[in-house]
Design a protein around this motif. Structure first.
Motif, PDB file in Angstrom:
ATOM      1  N   PHE A  97       0.828  -1.210   0.000  1.00  0.00           N
ATOM      2  CA  PHE A  97       0.000   0.000   0.000  1.00  0.00           C
ATOM      3  C   PHE A  97       0.861   1.258   0.000  1.00  0.00           C
ATOM      4  O   PHE A  97       0.684   2.156  -0.833  1.00  0.00           O
ATOM      5  N   PHE A  98       1.803   1.337   0.917  1.00  0.00           N
ATOM      6  CA  PHE A  98       2.606   2.556   1.026  1.00  0.00           C
ATOM      7  C   PHE A  98       3.610   2.687  -0.120  1.00  0.00           C
ATOM      8  O   PHE A  98       3.983   3.801  -0.497  1.00  0.00           O
ATOM      9  N   THR A  99       4.065   1.555  -0.666  1.00  0.00           N
ATOM     10  CA  THR A  99       4.963   1.629  -1.810  1.00  0.00           C
ATOM     11  C   THR A  99       4.254   2.159  -3.045  1.00  0.00           C
ATOM     12  O   THR A  99       4.819   2.938  -3.819  1.00  0.00           O
ATOM     13  N   CYS A 100       3.006   1.762  -3.240  1.00  0.00           N
ATOM     14  CA  CYS A 100       2.258   2.168  -4.430  1.00  0.00           C
ATOM     15  C   CYS A 100       1.426   3.429  -4.229  1.00  0.00           C
ATOM     16  O   CYS A 100       0.880   3.958  -5.202  1.00  0.00           O
ATOM     17  N   PHE A 101       1.316   3.909  -2.994  1.00  0.00           N
ATOM     18  CA  PHE A 101       0.483   5.085  -2.731  1.00  0.00           C
ATOM     19  C   PHE A 101       0.897   6.318  -3.527  1.00  0.00           C
ATOM     20  O   PHE A 101       0.036   7.111  -3.955  1.00  0.00           O
ATOM     21  N   PRO A 102       2.204   6.564  -3.782  1.00  0.00           N
ATOM     22  CA  PRO A 102       2.569   7.763  -4.535  1.00  0.00           C
ATOM     23  C   PRO A 102       2.161   7.734  -6.008  1.00  0.00           C
ATOM     24  O   PRO A 102       2.196   8.790  -6.659  1.00  0.00           O
ATOM     25  N   ILE A 103       1.789   6.581  -6.567  1.00  0.00           N
ATOM     26  CA  ILE A 103       1.538   6.497  -8.006  1.00  0.00           C
ATOM     27  C   ILE A 103       0.454   7.463  -8.476  1.00  0.00           C
ATOM     28  O   ILE A 103       0.686   8.256  -9.401  1.00  0.00           O
ATOM     29  N   PRO A 104      -0.764   7.469  -7.892  1.00  0.00           N
ATOM     30  CA  PRO A 104      -1.769   8.415  -8.392  1.00  0.00           C
ATOM     31  C   PRO A 104      -1.418   9.861  -8.130  1.00  0.00           C
ATOM     32  O   PRO A 104      -1.926  10.760  -8.826  1.00  0.00           O
ATOM     33  N   LEU A 105      -0.546  10.120  -7.156  1.00  0.00           N
ATOM     34  CA  LEU A 105      -0.177  11.503  -6.845  1.00  0.00           C
ATOM     35  C   LEU A 105       0.679  12.124  -7.933  1.00  0.00           C
ATOM     36  O   LEU A 105       0.869  13.348  -7.941  1.00  0.00           O
ATOM     37  N   MET A 106       1.199  11.316  -8.856  1.00  0.00           N
ATOM     38  CA  MET A 106       1.996  11.866  -9.955  1.00  0.00           C
ATOM     39  C   MET A 106       1.189  12.861 -10.782  1.00  0.00           C
ATOM     40  O   MET A 106       1.734  13.851 -11.288  1.00  0.00           O
ATOM     41  N   ARG A 107      -0.111  12.618 -10.934  1.00  0.00           N
ATOM     42  CA  ARG A 107      -0.966  13.512 -11.719  1.00  0.00           C
ATOM     43  C   ARG A 107      -1.789  14.446 -10.844  1.00  0.00           C
ATOM     44  O   ARG A 107      -2.287  15.469 -11.315  1.00  0.00           O
ATOM     45  N   ILE A 108      -1.958  14.081  -9.584  1.00  0.00           N
ATOM     46  CA  ILE A 108      -2.783  14.898  -8.698  1.00  0.00           C
ATOM     47  C   ILE A 108      -1.994  16.073  -8.142  1.00  0.00           C
ATOM     48  O   ILE A 108      -2.423  17.230  -8.217  1.00  0.00           O
ATOM     49  N   SER A 109      -0.830  15.790  -7.574  1.00  0.00           N
ATOM     50  CA  SER A 109      -0.016  16.833  -6.956  1.00  0.00           C
ATOM     51  C   SER A 109       1.443  16.414  -6.955  1.00  0.00           C
ATOM     52  O   SER A 109       1.831  15.530  -6.187  1.00  0.00           O
ATOM     53  N   PRO A 110       2.274  17.023  -7.796  1.00  0.00           N
ATOM     54  CA  PRO A 110       3.699  16.666  -7.809  1.00  0.00           C
ATOM     55  C   PRO A 110       4.368  16.879  -6.449  1.00  0.00           C
ATOM     56  O   PRO A 110       5.252  16.110  -6.069  1.00  0.00           O
ATOM     57  N   TRP A 111       3.931  17.907  -5.707  1.00  0.00           N
ATOM     58  CA  TRP A 111       4.541  18.169  -4.409  1.00  0.00           C
ATOM     59  C   TRP A 111       4.278  17.011  -3.459  1.00  0.00           C
ATOM     60  O   TRP A 111       5.192  16.520  -2.775  1.00  0.00           O
ATOM     61  N   TRP A 112       3.011  16.583  -3.399  1.00  0.00           N
ATOM     62  CA  TRP A 112       2.673  15.450  -2.539  1.00  0.00           C
ATOM     63  C   TRP A 112       3.314  14.163  -3.034  1.00  0.00           C
ATOM     64  O   TRP A 112       3.645  13.273  -2.254  1.00  0.00           O
ATOM     65  N   TYR A 113       3.511  14.058  -4.344  1.00  0.00           N
ATOM     66  CA  TYR A 113       4.153  12.868  -4.897  1.00  0.00           C
ATOM     67  C   TYR A 113       5.578  12.729  -4.359  1.00  0.00           C
ATOM     68  O   TYR A 113       5.964  11.661  -3.862  1.00  0.00           O
ATOM     69  N   PHE A 114       6.352  13.798  -4.438  1.00  0.00           N
ATOM     70  CA  PHE A 114       7.729  13.724  -3.961  1.00  0.00           C
ATOM     71  C   PHE A 114       7.788  13.597  -2.440  1.00  0.00           C
ATOM     72  O   PHE A 114       8.709  12.972  -1.900  1.00  0.00           O
ATOM     73  N   ALA A 115       6.803  14.152  -1.749  1.00  0.00           N
ATOM     74  CA  ALA A 115       6.773  14.002  -0.286  1.00  0.00           C
ATOM     75  C   ALA A 115       6.477  12.557   0.101  1.00  0.00           C
ATOM     76  O   ALA A 115       7.128  11.987   0.985  1.00  0.00           O
ATOM     77  N   MET A 116       5.512  11.941  -0.567  1.00  0.00           N
ATOM     78  CA  MET A 116       5.106  10.580  -0.217  1.00  0.00           C
ATOM     79  C   MET A 116       6.093   9.539  -0.711  1.00  0.00           C
ATOM     80  O   MET A 116       6.252   8.487  -0.087  1.00  0.00           O
ATOM     81  N   ILE A 117       6.764   9.808  -1.835  1.00  0.00           N
ATOM     82  CA  ILE A 117       7.695   8.795  -2.346  1.00  0.00           C
ATOM     83  C   ILE A 117       8.907   8.672  -1.422  1.00  0.00           C
ATOM     84  O   ILE A 117       9.529   7.612  -1.319  1.00  0.00           O
ATOM     85  N   SER A 118       9.233   9.763  -0.728  1.00  0.00           N
ATOM     86  CA  SER A 118      10.323   9.664   0.248  1.00  0.00           C
ATOM     87  C   SER A 118       9.909   8.830   1.449  1.00  0.00           C
ATOM     88  O   SER A 118      10.708   8.078   2.010  1.00  0.00           O
ATOM     89  N   VAL A 119       8.633   8.934   1.841  1.00  0.00           N
ATOM     90  CA  VAL A 119       8.127   8.119   2.951  1.00  0.00           C
ATOM     91  C   VAL A 119       7.976   6.660   2.531  1.00  0.00           C
ATOM     92  O   VAL A 119       8.246   5.738   3.309  1.00  0.00           O
ATOM     93  N   SER A 120       7.546   6.450   1.288  1.00  0.00           N
ATOM     94  CA  SER A 120       7.317   5.079   0.828  1.00  0.00           C
ATOM     95  C   SER A 120       8.596   4.266   0.767  1.00  0.00           C
ATOM     96  O   SER A 120       8.545   3.033   0.748  1.00  0.00           O
ATOM     97  N   GLY A 121       9.753   4.954   0.740  1.00  0.00           N
ATOM     98  CA  GLY A 121      11.014   4.223   0.752  1.00  0.00           C
ATOM     99  C   GLY A 121      11.185   3.373   1.996  1.00  0.00           C
ATOM    100  O   GLY A 121      11.874   2.351   1.967  1.00  0.00           O
ATOM    101  N   VAL A 122      10.540   3.787   3.095  1.00  0.00           N
ATOM    102  CA  VAL A 122      10.602   3.000   4.334  1.00  0.00           C
ATOM    103  C   VAL A 122       9.933   1.645   4.139  1.00  0.00           C
ATOM    104  O   VAL A 122      10.340   0.642   4.736  1.00  0.00           O
ATOM    105  N   PHE A 123       8.913   1.602   3.285  1.00  0.00           N
ATOM    106  CA  PHE A 123       8.123   0.389   3.113  1.00  0.00           C
ATOM    107  C   PHE A 123       8.487  -0.389   1.846  1.00  0.00           C
ATOM    108  O   PHE A 123       7.796  -1.350   1.509  1.00  0.00           O
ATOM    109  N   SER A 124       9.550   0.023   1.163  1.00  0.00           N
ATOM    110  CA  SER A 124       9.942  -0.679  -0.065  1.00  0.00           C
ATOM    111  C   SER A 124      10.736  -1.937   0.262  1.00  0.00           C
ATOM    112  O   SER A 124      11.861  -2.136  -0.223  1.00  0.00           O
TER     113      SER A 124
END
Length: 485
Positions: A97-124
């Motif tokens: 869930f947390f690894t894939c959560f940033p995927i839809p944010l690529m089109r919704i909000s680039p700022w949130w995408y880069f914020a969440m992809i850094s967090v998702s690294g913990v769960f990769s």
């Protein structure tokens, strides 16, 4: 007149599993928080393979690498250790869930995408939980083949998804690619929720999530401190680090190197990826099984490291396109190393320590994902080789390298690092089935055991304060803890 003993509850016999047998799942069994652990059918390797395929297929559509590195280096042993206690399914769900959560944010909000992809690294760290899941559901002699199938599924997702993503992007735009990737990620999450059964035996899990946790064992650095206390796990960890460091660096720069130094176009690069991927699938499903049966676990690891050395040296000295194609076939054979190492780790770990054992290996690979690209970039810089995404054609400043004695210095340096890994792996002791009980005290599981050994200098608190909830006898046969492949 003696008092009669109070009658036992009606379900007392049902709650006690027969000696030496897998505890039967209660209908509608749920983890804390209402997560159903039942799933569809018995837990199997196919469940693990589908989870891995869908997760990496979603990211492969975007042709965007998943962010790992130092974060997963710290989190992988912890998540693996917790999955040994609370079960695999909750952590499979959380990591995916947390690894894939940033995927839809690529089109919704680039700022949130880069914020969440850094967090998702913990769960990769899905691989550490997946390999522990596979260890739960396979017999020891089947494990290397099962790991090979899971690794081959990962390769298959990376072979197919980039081409599909590139086609959809060129024909319909990036928005559709993100939408399809999001749908695949949601499908993976739903598959885990509804279809994946819990693999960890019920008697090994606590009755609730309310049990207190000791920080001494939940500490993410605790497993790293114990690595140096055991020679076998230390040798395996050093082998993994030295072999995967150049591999991680190679992934970050090799295709730019093919384009700008060797002169590969986009079509040739896509064909190269497909060829290596398909051959890797064959190597990890067919040849790995044969080699494990004929050569043994340790010798298969050594053979894989030998192929990796040869491949990197060929990349380093190769200056013609045909040399890259030939070295690519060798690279496919070197892909047997990781599943063989994972099987070696699993065989030296007890059934209730598979998660933390695989977590250590995944964490080291995460560390290499952070250090490898920096190492290769530095070596390219030292030899004045510039690789940039902005130059789609052959770089004229790099054409002179094709006539050089060593056109790819980082790859040759990587071959030297793998040589050191090979020398370290020579000292890894062969696993002896007859010494399984002794290995409980001097192998990975022994150094990370939940209960302190008598007479030890340092007492280690159990992960749960009341360890009687899930403690297993160390003399139970491992075959009673697994279901068939």
């Amino acid at each position: 007149m003696s008092a009669e003993p109070p009658p036992e509850p009606e379900d007392a016999a049902a709650s006690e599993p027969a000696a030496g047998a897998m505890p039967e799942k209660r209908p509608g069994a749920q983890a804390a928080g209402g997560l159903s652990l039942q799933g569809c059918g018995r837990p199997s390797v196919y469940h693990a393979a589908i989870v891995i395929f869908l997760e990496f297929f979603a990211w492969g559509l975007l042709t965007t690498p998943m962010l790992t590195g130092l974060l997963s280096f710290l989190s992988a042993p912890l998540i693996g250790a917790l999955s040994d206690v609370w079960g695999r399914k909750p952590f499979l769900l959380g990591t995916v869930f947390f690894t894939c959560f940033p995927i839809p944010l690529m089109r919704i909000s680039p700022w949130w995408y880069f914020a969440m992809i850094s967090v998702s690294g913990v769960f990769s760290v899905t691989f550490s939980v997946i390999f522990a899941y596979v260890a739960d559901v396979t017999q020891e002699h089947e494990r290397s083949t099962a790991y090979g199938w899971v690794s081959a599924t990962f390769a298959a997702s990376l072979v197919s998804s980039p081409a599909i993503g590139a086609y959809l992007s060129a024909s319909y735009g990036d928005s559709l690619v993100v939408l399809v990737a999001t749908v695949v990620a949601v499908l993976d999450i739903c598959f885990i929720l509804l279809a994946v059964p819990e693999s960890l035996p019920e008697k090994m899990r606590p009755l609730s999530w309310g049990a207190k946790i000791s920080w001494k064992q939940a500490d993410p650095f605790a497993s790293l401190k114990k690595v140096g206390k055991d020679s076998t796990v230390l040798l395996i960890c050093i082998t993994v680090f030295l072999s995967y460091l150049p591999e991680a660096g190679q992934y970050s720069s090799f295709f730019l190197y093919l384009r700008q130094v060797i002169g590969f176009g986009s079509v040739k690069i896509a064909a190269f990826i497909a060829m290596v991927g398909i051959l890797s699938i064959v190597a990890q499903t067919v040849f790995l099984t044969i080699l494990m049966r004929s050569l043994g676990n340790k010798n298969t690891v050594l053979l894989g490291l030998g192929f990796q050395m040869f491949q990197l040296a060929w990349y380093g000295f190769g200056s013609q396109a045909w040399m890259m194609w030939a070295a690519g076939t060798v690279a496919a054979m070197s892909s047997i190393t990781f599943p063989a190492v994972s099987a070696l780790v699993s065989r030296n770990a007890e059934s209730d320590q598979q998660g933390v054992a695989q977590g250590i290996i995944t964490g080291i690979r995460g560390l290499c994902n952070g250090l490898g690209p920096a190492l290769y970039g530095f070596i390219f810089y030292m030899f004045h080789v510039e690789l940039t995404e902005l130059e789609p054609e052959l770089n004229s400043d790099n054409t002179a390298l094709q006539g050089a004695v060593i056109p790819g210095p980082p790859f040759l340096f990587g071959a030297c690092i793998v040589l050191m890994s090979f020398l370290v792996a020579l000292f890894i002791p062969e696993y002896s089935k007859g010494s399984g009980i002794q290995k409980h005290s001097n192998s990975i599981s022994g150094s990370l055991t939940n209960m302190p050994e008598r007479g030890s200098d340092e007492d280690i608190e159990p992960l749960l304060q009341d360890s009687s909830i899930w403690e297993l006898s160390s003399f139970e046969e491992s075959g009673n803890q697994c279901t068939e492949l």
